[in-house]
Design an enzyme around this catalytic site. Structure first.
Site, PDB file in Angstrom:
ATOM      1  N   LYS A  59       0.823  -1.217   0.000  1.00  0.00           N
ATOM      2  CA  LYS A  59       0.000   0.000   0.000  1.00  0.00           C
ATOM      3  C   LYS A  59       0.848   1.254   0.000  1.00  0.00           C
ATOM      4  O   LYS A  59       0.541   2.235  -0.656  1.00  0.00           O
ATOM      5  CB  LYS A  59      -0.896   0.057   1.270  1.00  0.00           C
ATOM      6  N   LYS A  60       1.925   1.254   0.821  1.00  0.00           N
ATOM      7  CA  LYS A  60       2.630   2.507   1.093  1.00  0.00           C
ATOM      8  C   LYS A  60       4.098   2.513   0.673  1.00  0.00           C
ATOM      9  O   LYS A  60       4.781   3.516   0.844  1.00  0.00           O
ATOM     10  CB  LYS A  60       2.518   2.853   2.589  1.00  0.00           C
TER      11      LYS A  60
HETATM   12  N1  C2G Z   1      -7.720   7.599  10.976  1.00  0.00           N
HETATM   13  C1  C2G Z   1      -8.493   8.642  11.474  1.00  0.00           C
HETATM   14  N2  C2G Z   1      -7.899   9.826  11.813  1.00  0.00           N
HETATM   15  C2  C2G Z   1      -6.564  10.000  11.654  1.00  0.00           C
HETATM   16  C3  C2G Z   1      -5.775   8.956  11.166  1.00  0.00           C
HETATM   17  C4  C2G Z   1      -6.379   7.742  10.821  1.00  0.00           C
HETATM   18  O1  C2G Z   1      -9.729   8.526  11.625  1.00  0.00           O
HETATM   19  N3  C2G Z   1      -6.035  11.188  11.972  1.00  0.00           N
HETATM   20  C5  C2G Z   1      -8.373   6.333  10.592  1.00  0.00           C
HETATM   21  C6  C2G Z   1      -8.237   6.007   9.102  1.00  0.00           C
HETATM   22  O2  C2G Z   1      -9.167   6.747   8.335  1.00  0.00           O
HETATM   23  C7  C2G Z   1      -8.501   4.509   9.096  1.00  0.00           C
HETATM   24  C8  C2G Z   1      -7.938   4.077  10.468  1.00  0.00           C
HETATM   25  O3  C2G Z   1      -7.780   5.249  11.261  1.00  0.00           O
HETATM   26  O4  C2G Z   1      -9.906   4.241   9.037  1.00  0.00           O
HETATM   27  C9  C2G Z   1      -6.598   3.391  10.314  1.00  0.00           C
HETATM   28  O5  C2G Z   1      -5.750   4.278   9.617  1.00  0.00           O
HETATM   29  P1  C2G Z   1      -4.409   3.729   8.953  1.00  0.00           P
HETATM   30  O6  C2G Z   1      -3.637   2.973   9.941  1.00  0.00           O
HETATM   31  O7  C2G Z   1      -3.763   4.859   8.220  1.00  0.00           O
HETATM   32  O8  C2G Z   1      -5.015   2.672   7.925  1.00  0.00           O
HETATM   33  P2  C2G Z   1      -4.621   2.436   6.426  1.00  0.00           P
HETATM   34  O9  C2G Z   1      -3.161   2.177   6.310  1.00  0.00           O
HETATM   35  O10 C2G Z   1      -5.270   3.493   5.596  1.00  0.00           O
HETATM   36  O11 C2G Z   1      -5.308   1.005   6.146  1.00  0.00           O
HETATM   37  O12 C2G Z   1      -8.160  -2.091   4.060  1.00  0.00           O
HETATM   38  C10 C2G Z   1      -7.992  -0.763   4.431  1.00  0.00           C
HETATM   39  C11 C2G Z   1      -6.658  -0.462   4.924  1.00  0.00           C
HETATM   40  O13 C2G Z   1      -6.023  -1.528   5.523  1.00  0.00           O
HETATM   41  C12 C2G Z   1      -6.601   0.830   5.715  1.00  0.00           C
END
Ligand code: C2G
Length: 130
Positions: free
Chosen positions: A44-45
């Site tokens: 993903k990243k």
């Molecule tokens: N989140 C949030 N506010 C933030 C940072 C993150 O509400 N300031 C939420 C994101 O929107 C997400 C959750 O926390 O719903 C987890 O965020 P990440 O760890 O960044 O997840 P990500 O890598 O985007 O993985 O299948 C979907 C993915 O695995 C999501």
């Protein structure tokens, strides 16, 4: 009785992560959290997380809003996870807005507003400057 499912990397756990888990849990009875594997995060990243998958799962399983934690090994397995955990609602932050709409015949999709200003990336940047 409704089951909620959500997914994320939850690397360098912060208040934005806590807020979304709390709000997701408030939408139903049981909260199932898929923690992205290290390999999926790399896909993903383009980098591995700071914390390894089992540590991230361990942190999430210690959160009082969370009932079940599992490893999310592929973005393409959403339907299998929804069905395995009998999820009624899939919750994600609004950075994913629209991206899961095609699963709406399997579960209701709800995007919650992200907590502003905090992110794992910004925390890493602050630490780098210390
Ligand atoms: N989140 C949030 N506010 C933030 C940072 C993150 O509400 N300031 C939420 C994101 O929107 C997400 C959750 O926390 O719903 C987890 O965020 P990440 O760890 O960044 O997840 P990500 O890598 O985007 O993985 O299948 C979907 C993915 O695995 C999501």
């Amino acid at each position: 009785m409704s089951n909620i499912i959500t997914f994320g990397t939850f690397d360098v756990f912060h208040v934005g992560h806590l807020n979304i888990l709390k709000r997701a849990k408030s939408l139903g009875n049981r909260l199932f959290v898929g923690v992205s594997s290290d390999a999926l995060n790399f896909q993903k990243k383009g980098r591995y997380p700071v914390y390894e998958e089992y540590d991230r799962m361990s942190i999430i399983s210690g959160i009082k809003y969370v009932d079940v934690v599992f490893l999310e090994e592929s973005l393409d397995l959403k339907v299998s996870y929804i069905q395995k955990y009998n999820a009624d609602i899939l919750v994600m932050g609004d950075d994913w807005k629209g991206k899961f709409d095609h699963f709406s015949s399997f579960a209701k999709i709800i995007y919650l507003e992200r907590t502003p200003t905090v992110s794992t990336t910004s925390i890493i940047e602050v630490i780098k400057k210390c």
